[in-house]
Design a protein around this motif. Sequence first.
Motif, short mmCIF file in Angstrom:
data_model
loop_
_atom_site.label_atom_id
_atom_site.label_comp_id
_atom_site.label_asym_id
_atom_site.label_seq_id
_atom_site.Cartn_x
_atom_site.Cartn_y
_atom_site.Cartn_z
N GLN A 10 97.84 57.33 94.61
CA GLN A 10 98.44 56.13 94.38
C GLN A 10 97.42 55.56 93.32
N LEU A 11 97.82 55.50 91.94
CA LEU A 11 97.11 54.93 90.84
C LEU A 11 97.32 53.35 90.90
N LEU A 28 86.79 48.06 88.46
CA LEU A 28 86.49 49.29 88.87
C LEU A 28 87.83 50.03 88.87
N TYR A 29 87.86 51.40 88.82
CA TYR A 29 89.04 52.21 88.91
C TYR A 29 89.16 52.93 89.85
N VAL A 30 90.26 52.35 90.85
CA VAL A 30 90.20 53.00 92.35
C VAL A 30 91.48 53.44 92.38
N VAL A 31 91.46 54.72 93.07
CA VAL A 31 92.92 55.37 93.32
C VAL A 31 92.88 55.50 94.83
N ARG A 32 93.99 55.81 95.33
CA ARG A 32 94.04 56.19 96.72
C ARG A 32 94.57 57.80 96.70
N ALA A 33 93.58 58.37 97.28
CA ALA A 33 93.69 59.84 97.18
C ALA A 33 93.76 60.46 98.65
N HIS A 75 85.03 52.29 96.99
CA HIS A 75 85.10 50.68 97.47
C HIS A 75 86.34 50.08 98.13
N TYR A 76 86.25 49.97 99.49
CA TYR A 76 85.25 49.95 100.36
C TYR A 76 85.57 50.73 101.72
N PRO A 77 84.35 51.37 102.36
CA PRO A 77 84.89 52.19 103.37
C PRO A 77 84.93 51.82 104.55
N VAL A 78 84.51 50.44 104.89
CA VAL A 78 84.72 49.90 106.11
C VAL A 78 85.15 48.55 106.17
N PRO A 79 86.31 48.13 106.55
CA PRO A 79 87.06 47.08 106.69
C PRO A 79 86.21 46.07 107.37
N ALA A 122 94.12 52.54 103.83
CA ALA A 122 93.76 52.55 102.45
C ALA A 122 92.17 52.93 102.39
N ALA A 123 91.62 52.38 103.57
CA ALA A 123 90.10 52.56 103.70
C ALA A 123 89.61 54.19 103.59
N ALA A 124 90.61 54.99 104.18
CA ALA A 124 90.07 56.36 104.50
C ALA A 124 90.64 56.99 102.91
N GLU A 125 91.47 56.35 102.21
CA GLU A 125 91.75 57.00 100.85
C GLU A 125 91.22 56.64 99.57
N LEU A 126 90.55 55.54 99.70
CA LEU A 126 89.88 54.88 98.30
C LEU A 126 89.01 55.86 97.61
N LEU A 127 89.30 55.79 96.17
CA LEU A 127 88.19 56.82 95.60
C LEU A 127 87.93 56.05 94.23
N THR A 128 86.69 55.64 93.89
CA THR A 128 86.27 55.21 92.60
C THR A 128 85.69 56.01 91.71
N LEU A 129 86.49 56.11 90.39
CA LEU A 129 86.08 56.98 89.31
C LEU A 129 85.14 56.20 88.53
#
Length: 365
Positions: A270-271, A283-288, A308-312, A331-338
């Motif tokens: 998810q872009l 920030l450039y954040v995807v869900r991977a 950003h960010y791992p723990v709600p 979402a928190a388990a999939e977020l990835l910042t490039l």
Amino acid sequence: MLPINDLARHNGPLDGEIRVAIDRVLQRGYYILGPENQAFEAEFAAYLGVAGCVAVGNGTDALELALRALHIGPGDEVVTVANAGMYAGTAIHAVGATPRYVDIDPASMLLDVSLLPAATNDKTRAIVVTHLYGRMADVEAVVAFARPRGIAVIEDCAQAHGARRNGKLAGSVGDLAAFSFYPTKNLGALGDGGAVVSSDAGLLARLRGLRQYGWTSKYHVGMAGGRNSRLDEIQAAILRCKLPHLDGWNARRRAIIARYNAGLSGLGWQLPPAPGEGDVGHLYVVRAPQRDAVRAALTAAGIASDVHYPVPDHQQAALPMQASLPVTEVAAAELLTLPCFPELTDAELDQVIAACRQTVQGGQP
């Protein structure tokens, strides 16, 4: 290692101008709440199109003082999201109020306005709307919901300096808005800094007292809840140097998002939405899916990443709360910042894109 952000590259072109600004402060010998602070407050307010700006020590203080300016405290509830690093939650707890968390829209990752009726009650005093990752939330819809109910709206603009929606800049729509000038922000100082802005003269007057012990005049404490939170003159002078460059930096950030989106399409991630004026690409954040495996492969390729960010907020160990936030939690388990900063070159972007595509299409994650 290609970093998430490179402040040396970012600030380097302004080195001479920044040194002149610092020298100006040193030669004047006025270090707190002086002419640089006053000038920056006026210039930033004019840029945003609001009546006034009160510069403070940092962005979290800005949120707390905004709540205190509204007389929010024990027994009150403040609605916000749980996916934004707990900065609003920290401020809400600091004034003795209770955060009430609402879930996010899965596409935008921002507050789901449709959930506000169920999240508010007669104890609700304010809604903190976080413009996350540089992307403006639908703050107009929040204001339309809140105002008839006597609920204040605070915009958290720590990641959205210069974002514009329907002709209005982030920070100019709600009753109050809080900004951070932490060095990595789109408009960043060379240390901590923050501000609260508003077009309400009464709130601005309260904020000016609250940031300095609650003084109504020197050494006369007339407001409860005051503190020592002031932007120093050197940081104000630096921010004055940087403000004229903000829109240009934001335009480059949008171009980076567009290039990433084009290069990473088709991977099953998810872009972010296509960037318009309402997104300044903080920030450039995807869900991977299988995010951690992707991060490991990027590290091996010499590319930094983050989460950003791992723990709600409602799952933080110090202040856990019962809340049903399924979208936030997944979402928190999939977020990835490039990596994303204005000086990132197209060649570096292509390097990141190629590493991501190799990681997924090579069958590793």
